[in-house]
Design a protein around this motif. Structure first.
Motif, PDB file in Angstrom:
ATOM      1  N   ILE A  11       0.792  -1.507   0.041  1.00 29.70           N
ATOM      2  CA  ILE A  11       0.210   0.106   0.092  1.00 29.70           C
ATOM      3  C   ILE A  11       0.865   1.139  -0.135  1.00 29.70           C
ATOM      4  N   GLY A  12       0.825   1.908  -1.194  1.00 32.38           N
ATOM      5  CA  GLY A  12       1.684   3.147  -1.361  1.00 32.38           C
ATOM      6  C   GLY A  12       2.676   2.941  -2.283  1.00 32.38           C
ATOM      7  N   GLY A  13       2.603   3.842  -3.364  1.00 28.98           N
ATOM      8  CA  GLY A  13       3.667   3.981  -4.426  1.00 28.98           C
ATOM      9  C   GLY A  13       4.809   4.734  -4.311  1.00 28.98           C
ATOM     10  N   GLY A  14       5.411   4.908  -3.148  1.00 25.75           N
ATOM     11  CA  GLY A  14       6.447   5.725  -3.084  1.00 25.75           C
ATOM     12  C   GLY A  14       7.610   4.875  -3.307  1.00 25.75           C
ATOM     13  N   THR A  15       8.952   5.134  -2.737  1.00 32.17           N
ATOM     14  CA  THR A  15       9.829   4.218  -2.853  1.00 32.17           C
ATOM     15  C   THR A  15       9.749   2.959  -2.395  1.00 32.17           C
ATOM     16  N   ALA A  16       9.466   2.912  -1.050  1.00 35.89           N
ATOM     17  CA  ALA A  16       9.090   1.494  -0.122  1.00 35.89           C
ATOM     18  C   ALA A  16       8.175   0.939  -0.962  1.00 35.89           C
ATOM     19  N   GLY A  17       7.044   1.479  -1.318  1.00 33.62           N
ATOM     20  CA  GLY A  17       6.053   0.456  -1.959  1.00 33.62           C
ATOM     21  C   GLY A  17       6.459  -0.004  -3.318  1.00 33.62           C
ATOM     22  N   ILE A  34      -1.009  -0.802  -4.564  1.00 32.70           N
ATOM     23  CA  ILE A  34      -2.020   0.322  -4.542  1.00 32.70           C
ATOM     24  C   ILE A  34      -1.572   1.786  -4.095  1.00 32.70           C
ATOM     25  N   GLU A  35      -1.824   2.895  -5.086  1.00 30.41           N
ATOM     26  CA  GLU A  35      -1.409   4.204  -4.850  1.00 30.41           C
ATOM     27  C   GLU A  35      -2.454   5.047  -5.112  1.00 30.41           C
ATOM     28  N   ARG A  36      -2.647   6.071  -4.003  1.00 32.90           N
ATOM     29  CA  ARG A  36      -4.113   6.869  -4.118  1.00 32.90           C
ATOM     30  C   ARG A  36      -3.693   8.051  -5.045  1.00 32.90           C
ATOM     31  N   HIS A  37      -2.422   8.541  -5.126  1.00 34.59           N
ATOM     32  CA  HIS A  37      -2.292   9.686  -5.864  1.00 34.59           C
ATOM     33  C   HIS A  37      -1.356   9.735  -7.206  1.00 34.59           C
ATOM     34  N   GLY A  41       5.758   8.646  -5.269  1.00 30.68           N
ATOM     35  CA  GLY A  41       5.718   9.392  -4.002  1.00 30.68           C
ATOM     36  C   GLY A  41       6.319  10.752  -3.830  1.00 30.68           C
ATOM     37  N   GLU A  42       6.768  10.903  -2.357  1.00 34.21           N
ATOM     38  CA  GLU A  42       7.175  12.405  -1.845  1.00 34.21           C
ATOM     39  C   GLU A  42       8.524  12.630  -2.653  1.00 34.21           C
ATOM     40  N   CYS A  43       9.381  11.499  -2.751  1.00 42.13           N
ATOM     41  CA  CYS A  43      10.855  11.764  -3.308  1.00 42.13           C
ATOM     42  C   CYS A  43      10.629  12.184  -4.837  1.00 42.13           C
ATOM     43  N   SER A  51      13.714  19.121  -5.232  1.00 43.48           N
ATOM     44  CA  SER A  51      14.789  19.946  -4.458  1.00 43.48           C
ATOM     45  C   SER A  51      16.175  20.001  -5.056  1.00 43.48           C
ATOM     46  N   LYS A  52      16.382  18.836  -5.422  1.00 39.25           N
ATOM     47  CA  LYS A  52      17.730  18.895  -6.062  1.00 39.25           C
ATOM     48  C   LYS A  52      17.742  19.479  -7.428  1.00 39.25           C
ATOM     49  N   ALA A  53      16.672  19.696  -8.242  1.00 38.08           N
ATOM     50  CA  ALA A  53      16.729  20.218  -9.555  1.00 38.08           C
ATOM     51  C   ALA A  53      16.852  21.886  -9.288  1.00 38.08           C
ATOM     52  N   GLU A 115      -7.380   4.724  -2.911  1.00 39.41           N
ATOM     53  CA  GLU A 115      -7.000   4.813  -1.425  1.00 39.41           C
ATOM     54  C   GLU A 115      -7.205   3.569  -0.883  1.00 39.41           C
ATOM     55  N   ALA A 116      -6.264   2.881  -0.234  1.00 41.43           N
ATOM     56  CA  ALA A 116      -6.484   1.533   0.558  1.00 41.43           C
ATOM     57  C   ALA A 116      -6.855   1.684   1.915  1.00 41.43           C
ATOM     58  N   ARG A 117      -7.745   0.627   2.497  1.00 42.77           N
ATOM     59  CA  ARG A 117      -7.881   0.598   3.897  1.00 42.77           C
ATOM     60  C   ARG A 117      -7.974  -0.970   4.091  1.00 42.77           C
ATOM     61  N   THR A 159       4.473  24.502   1.852  1.00 39.65           N
ATOM     62  CA  THR A 159       5.500  23.303   2.246  1.00 39.65           C
ATOM     63  C   THR A 159       5.909  22.756   1.192  1.00 39.65           C
ATOM     64  N   ASN A 160       6.549  21.678   1.404  1.00 42.29           N
ATOM     65  CA  ASN A 160       7.418  21.086   0.352  1.00 42.29           C
ATOM     66  C   ASN A 160       6.228  20.378  -1.019  1.00 42.29           C
ATOM     67  N   GLU A 161       4.905  20.628  -0.470  1.00 43.06           N
ATOM     68  CA  GLU A 161       3.955  19.997  -1.373  1.00 43.06           C
ATOM     69  C   GLU A 161       3.500  21.192  -2.241  1.00 43.06           C
ATOM     70  N   GLY A 307       9.655   2.246   5.062  1.00 44.79           N
ATOM     71  CA  GLY A 307       9.875   3.632   4.616  1.00 44.79           C
ATOM     72  C   GLY A 307       9.616   4.529   5.623  1.00 44.79           C
ATOM     73  N   ASP A 308       9.289   5.970   4.960  1.00 48.49           N
ATOM     74  CA  ASP A 308       8.945   6.746   6.056  1.00 48.49           C
ATOM     75  C   ASP A 308       7.920   6.509   7.334  1.00 48.49           C
ATOM     76  N   ILE A 309       7.132   5.604   6.688  1.00 50.07           N
ATOM     77  CA  ILE A 309       5.813   5.438   7.858  1.00 50.07           C
ATOM     78  C   ILE A 309       6.372   4.605   9.030  1.00 50.07           C
ATOM     79  N   LYS A 315      14.428   8.565   7.847  1.00 51.85           N
ATOM     80  CA  LYS A 315      13.465   9.168   6.761  1.00 51.85           C
ATOM     81  C   LYS A 315      14.497   9.502   5.404  1.00 51.85           C
ATOM     82  N   PHE A 316      14.692   8.615   4.781  1.00 49.57           N
ATOM     83  CA  PHE A 316      15.615   8.750   3.582  1.00 49.57           C
ATOM     84  C   PHE A 316      14.968   7.859   2.544  1.00 49.57           C
ATOM     85  N   THR A 317      15.285   8.242   1.077  1.00 50.02           N
ATOM     86  CA  THR A 317      14.940   7.130   0.014  1.00 50.02           C
ATOM     87  C   THR A 317      15.643   6.080   0.050  1.00 50.02           C
ATOM     88  N   HIS A 318      16.904   6.252   0.424  1.00 47.14           N
ATOM     89  CA  HIS A 318      17.745   5.000   0.490  1.00 47.14           C
ATOM     90  C   HIS A 318      17.461   4.198   1.508  1.00 47.14           C
TER      91      HIS A 318
HETATM   92  C1  LIG Z   1      11.595  18.446   0.546  1.00 47.33           C
HETATM   93  C2  LIG Z   1      11.942  16.964   0.614  1.00 47.33           C
HETATM   94  C3  LIG Z   1      13.507  16.887   0.187  1.00 47.33           C
HETATM   95  C4  LIG Z   1      13.887  15.288   0.401  1.00 47.33           C
HETATM   96  N1  LIG Z   1      15.194  15.016   0.085  1.00 47.33           N
HETATM   97  C5  LIG Z   1      15.520  13.887   0.129  1.00 47.33           C
HETATM   98  C6  LIG Z   1      16.911  13.461  -0.385  1.00 47.33           C
HETATM   99  O1  LIG Z   1      17.769  14.252  -1.131  1.00 47.33           O
HETATM  100  N2  LIG Z   1      17.427  12.070  -0.173  1.00 47.33           N
HETATM  101  C7  LIG Z   1      16.886  11.292   0.512  1.00 47.33           C
HETATM  102  O2  LIG Z   1      17.187  10.053   0.541  1.00 47.33           O
HETATM  103  N3  LIG Z   1      15.553  11.759   0.897  1.00 47.33           N
HETATM  104  C8  LIG Z   1      14.913  12.915   0.952  1.00 47.33           C
HETATM  105  N4  LIG Z   1      13.755  13.166   1.288  1.00 47.33           N
HETATM  106  C9  LIG Z   1      13.062  12.078   1.784  1.00 47.33           C
HETATM  107  C10 LIG Z   1      12.425  11.056   1.185  1.00 47.33           C
HETATM  108  O3  LIG Z   1      11.567  11.956   0.216  1.00 47.33           O
HETATM  109  C11 LIG Z   1      11.566  10.163   1.791  1.00 47.33           C
HETATM  110  O4  LIG Z   1      12.392   9.436   2.526  1.00 47.33           O
HETATM  111  C12 LIG Z   1      10.882   9.094   0.669  1.00 47.33           C
HETATM  112  O5  LIG Z   1       9.998   9.717  -0.135  1.00 47.33           O
HETATM  113  C13 LIG Z   1      10.111   7.982   1.575  1.00 47.33           C
HETATM  114  O6  LIG Z   1       9.320   7.042   0.760  1.00 47.33           O
HETATM  115  P1  LIG Z   1       8.166   6.246   1.109  1.00 47.33           P
HETATM  116  O7  LIG Z   1       7.997   5.307   0.161  1.00 47.33           O
HETATM  117  O8  LIG Z   1       8.336   5.649   2.418  1.00 47.33           O
HETATM  118  O9  LIG Z   1       7.174   7.235   1.248  1.00 47.33           O
HETATM  119  P2  LIG Z   1       6.306   8.213   0.277  1.00 47.33           P
HETATM  120  O10 LIG Z   1       7.172   8.864  -0.662  1.00 47.33           O
HETATM  121  O11 LIG Z   1       5.740   9.320   0.964  1.00 47.33           O
HETATM  122  O12 LIG Z   1       5.333   7.338  -0.481  1.00 47.33           O
HETATM  123  C14 LIG Z   1       4.198   7.006   0.292  1.00 47.33           C
HETATM  124  C15 LIG Z   1       3.067   6.875  -0.923  1.00 47.33           C
HETATM  125  O13 LIG Z   1       1.919   6.344  -0.188  1.00 47.33           O
HETATM  126  C16 LIG Z   1       0.445   6.938  -1.020  1.00 47.33           C
HETATM  127  N5  LIG Z   1      -0.555   6.586   0.055  1.00 47.33           N
HETATM  128  C17 LIG Z   1      -0.622   7.195   1.383  1.00 47.33           C
HETATM  129  N6  LIG Z   1      -1.746   6.458   1.940  1.00 47.33           N
HETATM  130  C18 LIG Z   1      -2.231   5.778   0.890  1.00 47.33           C
HETATM  131  C19 LIG Z   1      -3.402   4.798   1.050  1.00 47.33           C
HETATM  132  N7  LIG Z   1      -4.245   4.960   1.896  1.00 47.33           N
HETATM  133  N8  LIG Z   1      -3.666   4.119  -0.209  1.00 47.33           N
HETATM  134  C20 LIG Z   1      -2.652   4.297  -1.236  1.00 47.33           C
HETATM  135  N9  LIG Z   1      -1.815   4.990  -1.250  1.00 47.33           N
HETATM  136  C21 LIG Z   1      -1.529   5.814  -0.112  1.00 47.33           C
HETATM  137  C22 LIG Z   1       1.063   8.278  -1.144  1.00 47.33           C
HETATM  138  O14 LIG Z   1       0.264   9.151  -1.970  1.00 47.33           O
HETATM  139  C23 LIG Z   1       2.455   8.345  -1.522  1.00 47.33           C
HETATM  140  O15 LIG Z   1       2.652   8.209  -2.935  1.00 47.33           O
HETATM  141  C24 LIG Z   1      13.224  14.410   1.031  1.00 47.33           C
HETATM  142  C25 LIG Z   1      11.950  14.745   1.433  1.00 47.33           C
HETATM  143  C26 LIG Z   1      11.422  16.076   1.496  1.00 47.33           C
HETATM  144  C27 LIG Z   1      10.009  16.340   2.000  1.00 47.33           C
END
Ligand SMILES: Cc1cc2nc3c(=O)[nH]c(=O)nc-3n(C[C@H](O)[C@H](O)[C@H](O)COP(=O)(O)OP(=O)(O)OC[C@H]3O[C@@H](n4cnc5c(N)ncnc54)[C@H](O)[C@@H]3O)c2cc1C
Length: 476
Positions: A11-17, A34-37, A41-43, A51-53, A115-117, A159-161, A307-309, A315-318
């Motif tokens: 659940i979630g299509g950011g780096t971790a998912g 499953i990705e709601r948006h 993801g955030e990265c 941010s790097k661009a 959106e998943a539940r 915000t960063n959004e 991931g970040d959750i 809280k990093f992409t790597h």
């Molecule tokens: C401004 C900024 C700069 C950053 N720069 C760096 C950097 O340079 N290097 C680095 O390593 N990290 C950086 N980070 C941190 C990095 O972005 C995060 O660590 C990374 O995105 C975490 O990935 P994630 O998959 O855990 O979460 P996310 O990327 O947040 O992905 C979660 C996904 O889950 C989806 N979701 C949430 N709830 C639901 C639901 N109920 N059903 C379906 N989908 C759902 C969301 O829409 C989202 O797409 C930065 C963060 C910010 C805010």
């Protein structure tokens, strides 16, 4: 009929998912994602990539401004924020196909947009349909935290959004939060032409970093004209025709008002846990996110998080990538592997960059006492840094009593590229002597690592060792 039963659902299509889904599918598992948006993801959309661009554009403006010292003049830079925004979007669009639903479908992942539940420990509901899986991975990430400052909710703050969507440069930018995100964006906007003030509640700048390292970046930001108000609390916010006013109380207890045309809030992250149905299923959470054990399993067997959750995780992409690989291993195979965050580096992409691996000097001292070694080298002694006119900063290596590298800290040119070498040293438990014996190409800034490591060799070359060598030399 689309499939509704899988080995694993993420659940979630950011780096971790994404990593969990692609890795699991690559191993032959049937996977739902499953990705709601937006996948990525955030990265990709609001974090690392934009941010790097933006920082790259800001660096170009800064290079033009500071070219004169090389005997090169180009006039004052003209910043067209519309085109800067286009540049940032172009970078995102170039990277986005890697994370797209099409690519993931091609990898054999069943991608669902919605959106998943959780319904129970094996069932997820999305778009009114129930999907079942033997293993569920929660990877829903975080969103920007909004502090309860009176008046803030009534103001049009960034915000960063939203900050990467600006198409005009705010002449005066206020930033609440002087952590890595606040600092990176404060410097980027200052270099693009804004007058920037940072409001930071903590009394020290970059408190997670070694003070010698933090001092260099602090001084540099001040030198670039950024006002940094440390130990200062924002107590109220209001907006009128003059702009956005933030009332603050400083470290001295004196209250005053700071006025800007835009306000960026960068005070931390809030976990996306509210609408997941976690309580009903019994997944424990705390303020930091989802509570997991060392194997990344939640309080409900079969449900994992990455991931970040994850509460308390870096809280990093790597780090999200690393956690996802651990989850794949633990969710799909017998036995288990425990997470170890001790060799996860991080970089703050200010200029100079700040890079960190392992223990700081203070952490090492509190753990091992005065048996530790501290070996440092300023870039002022490194030929490549001198040639580039970029000598601010230093490399600092921390060792245990037996010489093993237990920490590495760099502030300076290419620190983010150089920290990999110190990360290998920490991860593979190399000694500083081994590091000092590595041949580095000349002239590179990475020579600072060898030179810092050599300090240990020189420090050990005293007393009887020196006398013995003197004798041997005289015999030849
Ligand atoms: C401004 C900024 C700069 C950053 N720069 C760096 C950097 O340079 N290097 C680095 O390593 N990290 C950086 N980070 C941190 C990095 O972005 C995060 O660590 C990374 O995105 C975490 O990935 P994630 O998959 O855990 O979460 P996310 O990327 O947040 O992905 C979660 C996904 O889950 C989806 N979701 C949430 N709830 C639901 C639901 N109920 N059903 C379906 N989908 C759902 C969301 O829409 C989202 O797409 C930065 C963060 C910010 C805010």
């Amino acid at each position: 009929m689309p499939p509704n039963a899988f080995d694993l659902i993420a659940i979630g299509g950011g780096t971790a998912g994404l990593i969990t889904a692609s890795g699991s599918a690559g191993l032959g598992a049937s996977v739902g994602l499953i990705e709601r948006h937006r996948m990525g993801g955030e990265c990709l959309w609001n974090g690392c990539v934009p941010s790097k661009a933006l920082i790259a554009a800001a660096r170009a403006a800064h290079s033009i401004r500071s070219a004169e010292r090389f005997g090169v003049t180009a006039g004052a830079p003209i910043v067209d924020m519309d085109r800067v925004r286009e540049w940032v979007r172009g970078v995102q669009d170039t990277i986005a196909p890697n994370d797209s639903p099409e690519r993931y479908r091609g990898l054999g992942v069943h991608v669902v947009e919605g959106e998943a539940r959780l319904v129970d420990a094996r069932t997820v509901e999305v778009n009114g349909t129930q999907l079942r899986a033997r293993r569920i991975v929660l990877a829903t990430g975080t969103r920007p935290a909004v502090p309860p400052i009176p008046g803030l909710a009534d103001v049009n703050f960034l915000t960063n959004e939203s900050v990467f969507d600006l198409n005009a440069l705010p002449p005066r930018l206020l930033v609440i939060g002087g952590g890595p995100i606040g600092a990176e964006l404060a410097q980027a906007f200052a270099r693009l032409g804004s007058t920037v003030q940072v409001i930071e509640a903590l009394p020290t700048f970059f408190a997670r970093e070694d003070p010698d390292i933090a001092a260099v970046i602090h001084e540099r930001l001040l030198a670039e004209g950024i006002a940094i108000h440390l130990g200062t609390k924002a107590t109220a916010v209001r907006q009128d025709v003059t702009g956005i006013t933030v009332s603050v109380t400083g470290a001295d207890g004196v209250s005053r008002e700071l006025v800007g045309d835009a306000l960026l809030v960068a005070v931390g992250r809030t976990p996306n846990i509210e609408r997941l149905g976690l309580d009903a299923v019994g997944v424990r959470t705390d303020r930091g996110g989802i509570v997991v054990d060392k194997t990344l399993q939640t309080t409900v067997p079969g449900i994992y998080a990455a991931g970040d959750i994850v509460s308390g995780a870096p809280k990093f992409t790597h780090a999200a990538d690393y956690m996802s690989r651990t989850v794949i291993r633990n969710a799909l195979f017998p036995g288990s592997s425990a997470t170890d965050y001790s060799a996860i580096p991080w970089v703050t992409y200010t200029e100079p960059e700040v890079a960190h691996i392992g223990l700081t000097e203070a952490e090492a001292r509190s753990r091992y006492g005065n048996t530790i070694g501290v070996w440092s080298r300023p870039f002022a002694h490194v030929d490549r840094a001198i040639a580039d006119g970029d000598t601010h900063g230093l490399v600092k290596i921390i060792t245990a009593a037996n010489g093993r590298v237990i920490g590495g800290h760099i502030v300076g040119p290419h620190a983010g590229e150089m920290i990999g070498e110190l990360t290998i040293a920490v991860k593979l438990k190399l000694t500083v002597g081994q590091l000092g014996g590595v041949i580095h190409p000349y002239p590179t800034t990475a020579e600072a690592i060898r030179q810092a490591a050599e300090q240990r060799v020189k420090a050990g070359f005293t007393g009887w060792k020196k006398a013995l060598v003197r004798r041997l030399v005289r015999r030849v």
